[in-house]
Design an enzyme around this catalytic site. Structure first.
Site, PDB file in Angstrom:
ATOM      1  N   MET A  80       4.589  72.993  36.937  1.00  0.00           N
ATOM      2  CA  MET A  80       4.550  74.145  37.828  1.00  0.00           C
ATOM      3  C   MET A  80       5.980  74.446  38.299  1.00  0.00           C
ATOM      4  O   MET A  80       6.893  74.466  37.506  1.00  0.00           O
ATOM      5  CB  MET A  80       3.571  73.914  38.979  1.00  0.00           C
ATOM      6  CG  MET A  80       2.112  74.028  38.553  1.00  0.00           C
ATOM      7  SD  MET A  80       1.720  75.709  37.990  1.00  0.00           S
ATOM      8  CE  MET A  80      -0.057  75.605  37.820  1.00  0.00           C
ATOM      9  N   SER A  81       6.190  74.652  39.575  1.00  0.00           N
ATOM     10  CA  SER A  81       7.498  75.148  40.040  1.00  0.00           C
ATOM     11  C   SER A  81       8.601  74.104  40.074  1.00  0.00           C
ATOM     12  O   SER A  81       9.751  74.439  40.374  1.00  0.00           O
ATOM     13  CB  SER A  81       7.356  75.803  41.416  1.00  0.00           C
ATOM     14  OG  SER A  81       6.662  77.029  41.286  1.00  0.00           O
TER      15      SER A  81
END
Length: 400
Positions: free
Chosen positions: A113-114
């Site tokens: 993800m981020s």
């Protein structure tokens, strides 16, 4: 047409982000989406990491962890109650803890993800060190396709620090938010009209305030940085990240990045990598841009700037919407600082992805998770508190 897999529940683009599917989806993104390899070249699968004695010789599992609010837990309880898929603790180049749960293994590549944002930032940093990117330049200098967009006039530094004036909602559970439209554009969700590729989406974004203002977390900023990397280098991001970062870092396994219909990377959250390789990445940042193989990747000044911040970094964060939850916090070059501690940086991703980097204690912690909520108000702070407690314990042991 959606790609499918052989799992009985038939996880697809339509349902891969549903809570009951996350633990499987995060380990099988390459079965759901087109992707490109970020190649590693380490011949030794163990790489430069030194494994400690098996078990828990330091008694870390029973270590008390003071949670936000004042209550106490233990490392073992935090791991058990925060949907942990795997975790690792690195001190120097020695692995003091390494555990995998469910279908995870040392060679499993988990969706970051981020946390992907910090990797993209590192590639920008290498290109800046080579003189191919000037962070004071306007983005359209490198990416002419953004000249007619809301990004016109934003500097590379504005975008690195998420301080552009672009209108973009990061509300993950709001079906009408820009972050959900971004998912549709890259193929991570069924399209409901709108852009059909990442770049088509980015050029539609509008400026609503002056660039260079307060901090506002927005995934689109990293996608612009990924586009910048490709424009400045003339190479696809996966090839570039391998050449400048992954192969030089001593990565033991190929990572990969998910691609949209045009073959553009999902830069803001689509990289998948192993636990050990993310520990190597964290160690490189901790050690001022030098890998555990003693190879310099980032210039010392670039890494020091991450920790020191700019002259108004703290004020920009204080004026944003994360200041109340993170008093004294900062955001610099796609890294988080959750308090006024200048020596502890975080790479953070939704559903519980975390890399903890404490350059004072020498501790790097990595935690992969699959929490049901994108931003869990309990699990995230508990994981950060766990790594802080371990770091403090190791410092105390070294002083004894």
């Amino acid at each position: 047409m959606s790609r499918t897999n052989t799992r009985e529940s038939r996880v697809t683009v339509d349902n891969w982000q549903e809570p009951g599917n996350l633990q499987w989806s995060f380990l099988h993104m390459d079965e759901l989406f087109a992707n490109a390899a970020i190649r590693a070249t380490a011949a030794d699968s163990a790489g430069p990491l030194e494994r400690a004695t098996p078990g828990d010789p330091l008694g870390l599992h029973s270590l008390p962890v003071r949670l936000p609010g004042g209550s106490y837990s233990t490392v073992e309880q935090v791991l058990a109650t925060t949907s942990t898929d795997a975790w690792m603790l690195l001190h120097g180049n020695e692995v003091l803890a390494e555990e995998y749960f469910g279908a995870m293994s040392p060679g499993t590549r988990h969706l970051l993800m981020s946390v992907s944002k910090s990797i993209v930032s590192a590639v920008v940093g290498v290109l800046a060190g080579q003189g191919k990117i000037d962070t004071a330049q306007a983005i359209e200098h490198y990416v002419p396709g953004l000249r007619a967009s809301g990004y016109r006039g934003a500097t590379v530094r504005d975008i690195l620090d998420m301080r552009s004036g672009i209108k973009f909602s990061e509300e993950y559970l709001d079906a009408g938010s820009e972050v959900r439209k971004l998912d549709e554009a890259v193929g991570w969700a069924p399209r409901n009209g709108g852009a059909g590729t990442l770049k088509e989406f980015l050029v539609t974004l509008e400026q609503v305030r002056e660039h260079g203002g307060h901090f506002e977390y927005r995934s689109c900023e990293t996608d612009v940085l990924g586009w910048l990397c490709e424009a400045a280098s003339g190479k696809p991001f996966a090839e570039l990240a391998s050449e400048l970062l992954w192969a030089r870092m001593g990565g033991c396994h190929d990572a990969y990045i998910c691609l949209d219909a045009a073959g553009t990377g999902m830069f803001d959250g689509g990289i998948c990598a192993t636990l050990g390789d993310m520990a190597l990445f964290g160690a490189m940042i901790r050690d001022g841009g030098v890998t555990l193989n003693d190879e310099r990747i980032l210039e010392p000044g670039w890494v020091e700037d991450i920790f020191a911040g700019g002259p108004d970094t703290a004020a920009a964060f204080a004026a944003g919407n994360h200041a109340e939850a993170m008093p004294g916090g900062r955001y610099r070059s796609q890294f988080w600082f959750l308090s006024d501690d200048p020596d502890t940086a975080y790479c953070l991703g939704i559903h519980g992805q975390m890399v903890y980097i404490n350059r004072k204690s020498g501790v790097v912690g990595v935690k992969f998770s699959s929490t049901a909520l994108p931003v869990d108000p309990v699990a995230g702070p508990a994981a950060a508190a766990m790594f802080e407690a371990i770091s403090e314990r190791l410092v105390a042991l070294n002083e004894d």
